[in-house]
Scaffold this motif. Structure first.
Motif, PDB file in Angstrom:
ATOM      1  N   ALA A 143      -6.120 -25.729   0.395  1.00 49.43           N
ATOM      2  CA  ALA A 143      -5.489 -26.224   1.610  1.00 49.43           C
ATOM      3  C   ALA A 143      -5.261 -27.724   1.531  1.00 49.43           C
ATOM      4  CB  ALA A 143      -6.348 -25.904   2.836  1.00 49.43           C
ATOM      5  N   LEU A 170      -9.240 -22.175   0.753  1.00 47.44           N
ATOM      6  CA  LEU A 170      -9.259 -21.029   1.657  1.00 47.44           C
ATOM      7  C   LEU A 170      -9.568 -19.776   0.855  1.00 47.44           C
ATOM      8  CD1 LEU A 170      -5.933 -21.965   3.421  1.00 47.44           C
ATOM      9  CD2 LEU A 170      -8.093 -21.769   4.637  1.00 47.44           C
ATOM     10  N   VAL A 192     -11.526 -17.077   5.510  1.00 46.61           N
ATOM     11  CA  VAL A 192     -10.496 -16.550   6.409  1.00 46.61           C
ATOM     12  C   VAL A 192     -10.732 -15.051   6.528  1.00 46.61           C
ATOM     13  CG1 VAL A 192      -8.042 -16.333   6.873  1.00 46.61           C
ATOM     14  CG2 VAL A 192      -8.900 -18.330   5.619  1.00 46.61           C
ATOM     15  N   ILE A 252      -4.456 -15.184   3.195  1.00 51.05           N
ATOM     16  CA  ILE A 252      -4.394 -16.222   2.168  1.00 51.05           C
ATOM     17  C   ILE A 252      -2.985 -16.318   1.591  1.00 51.05           C
ATOM     18  CG2 ILE A 252      -5.322 -16.994  -0.049  1.00 51.05           C
ATOM     19  CD1 ILE A 252      -7.299 -17.081   2.320  1.00 51.05           C
TER      20      ILE A 252
END
Length: 339
Positions: A216, A222, A260, A279
């Motif tokens: 990121a 992530l 996530v 993602i």
């Protein structure tokens, strides 16, 4: 001359995509129509932020124009499939900021029996020519979905892609890293052992990293997190998280890992495990185009991205049709960095 692949969050000149045409990936006419509508929704979402060029096959311009609208540039070339991240070039910049295009060897995601790549193996050079970028040829079988960089020397890879027998038999890990670093300007590779379980199905890529983990910003990655123990990706996620939490990047920073959560749905209508993942997003100039799945975790994921990218507008696009064909939003887009 040395080259460097900028991170996806760096400014773009434009986005390249490919238009779905009749082929085994999309099955019958109904599936093809659904795919075209899904690809068009992504193209229109990206076009709000930057120019988009869509490459389409002969005789398919009218159908593309009807769904894409007047603001998307169309170019006709021979195509086999529609995954521009994988068949297109990987754009890099030289020391003076001039663009060039890495042309990896493409062999249908490891020579899968359903894949055709007579035309797709040539499209990277054709896109490079359209972009006015010199071509840097590589002997490595690789796809754009199999790499992710932080722009400061670090690249993410997976064992089952670059070291897979269908792609690069006989290559050692060190040989792969040497070639990757030479083309992308990276100097440290972080390897994950595999991709998500669903990515090893008939139309899967056999482990692309861009559905598992993505930078990121420098030092922050992530990671897809499957929280449900019933899904085979539960254990895979734990492995990926453990590996990345124990790594440093090319400049020595311990990685900050942002989980996530996966969508709550576990199987598709056929009863197969899904590899739905947030993602597989796409960063464009001022925006984040994020996969949606009509799932309670859509808004959870959107919140994660809004916190990480407060200066960007998060736009969600239903990606279930794209995933049913073997990929996601990142898989059908390819950035050309601004020189």
């Amino acid at each position: 001359m040395t080259y460097r692949m900028p991170p996806e969050w760096a400014p773009h000149e434009r986005t390249w995509m490919a238009w779905p045409g009749p082929n085994p990936t999309f099955g019958d006419a109904g599936e093809l129509a659904a795919a075209r509508a899904a690809w068009a929704a992504v193209a229109r979402a990206v076009r709000r932020f930057e120019p988009v060029t869509v490459v389409h096959g002969p005789g398919q311009g009218d159908s593309a124009r009807e769904l894409l609208g007047p603001d998307v540039e169309l170019v006709e070339r021979q195509l086999d499939d529609a995954w521009m991240r994988d068949i297109g070039p990987t754009f890099v910049l030289d020391e003076e900021g001039r663009p060039a295009a890495v042309d990896w060897v493409f062999n249908g995601w490891g020579g899968q029996d359903w894949a055709r790549w007579e035309h797709d193996s040539k499209i990277a050079r054709q896109v490079a020519d359209l972009a006015g970028a010199p071509v840097l040829s590589s002997t490595l079988v690789n796809e754009g979905g199999g790499i992710h960089v932080d722009g400061e020397g670090t690249v993410l890879l997976t064992d089952t892609v670059q070291l897979g027998a269908g792609r690069n038999p006989g290559w050692t890990r060190e040989e792969v890293e040497t070639e990757i670093h030479a083309r992308l300007g990276t100097r440290k590779a972080i390897w994950l052992p595999h991709g998500l379980a669903g990515d090893y199905g008939r139309y899967g890529t056999q482990g692309h990293v861009d559905i598992v983990a993505a930078f990121a910003r420098p030092g922050t990655v992530l990671v897809h997190s499957q929280r449900d123990p019933a899904h085979p990706d539960h254990d895979r996620s734990r492995t990926h998280l453990e590996i990345l939490r124990g790594r440093t990047d090319a400049v020595g920073r311990p990685l900050e890992v942002v989980e996530v959560p996966a969508p709550t749905v576990l199987k598709d209508e056929e009863g197969d495990w899904v590899d739905y993942s947030y993602i597989n997003h796409y960063l464009c100039n001022g925006g984040v185009v994020l996969c949606a799945f009509d799932d309670p975790n859509d808004e959870v994921a959107a919140g994660v991205f809004r916190r990480l990218f407060p200066e960007r507008e998060v736009t969600q696009v239903d990606a279930r049709t794209i995933f049913a064909s073997g990929g996601g939003i990142h898989c059908i887009t390819q950035q050309q960095p601004r020189g």
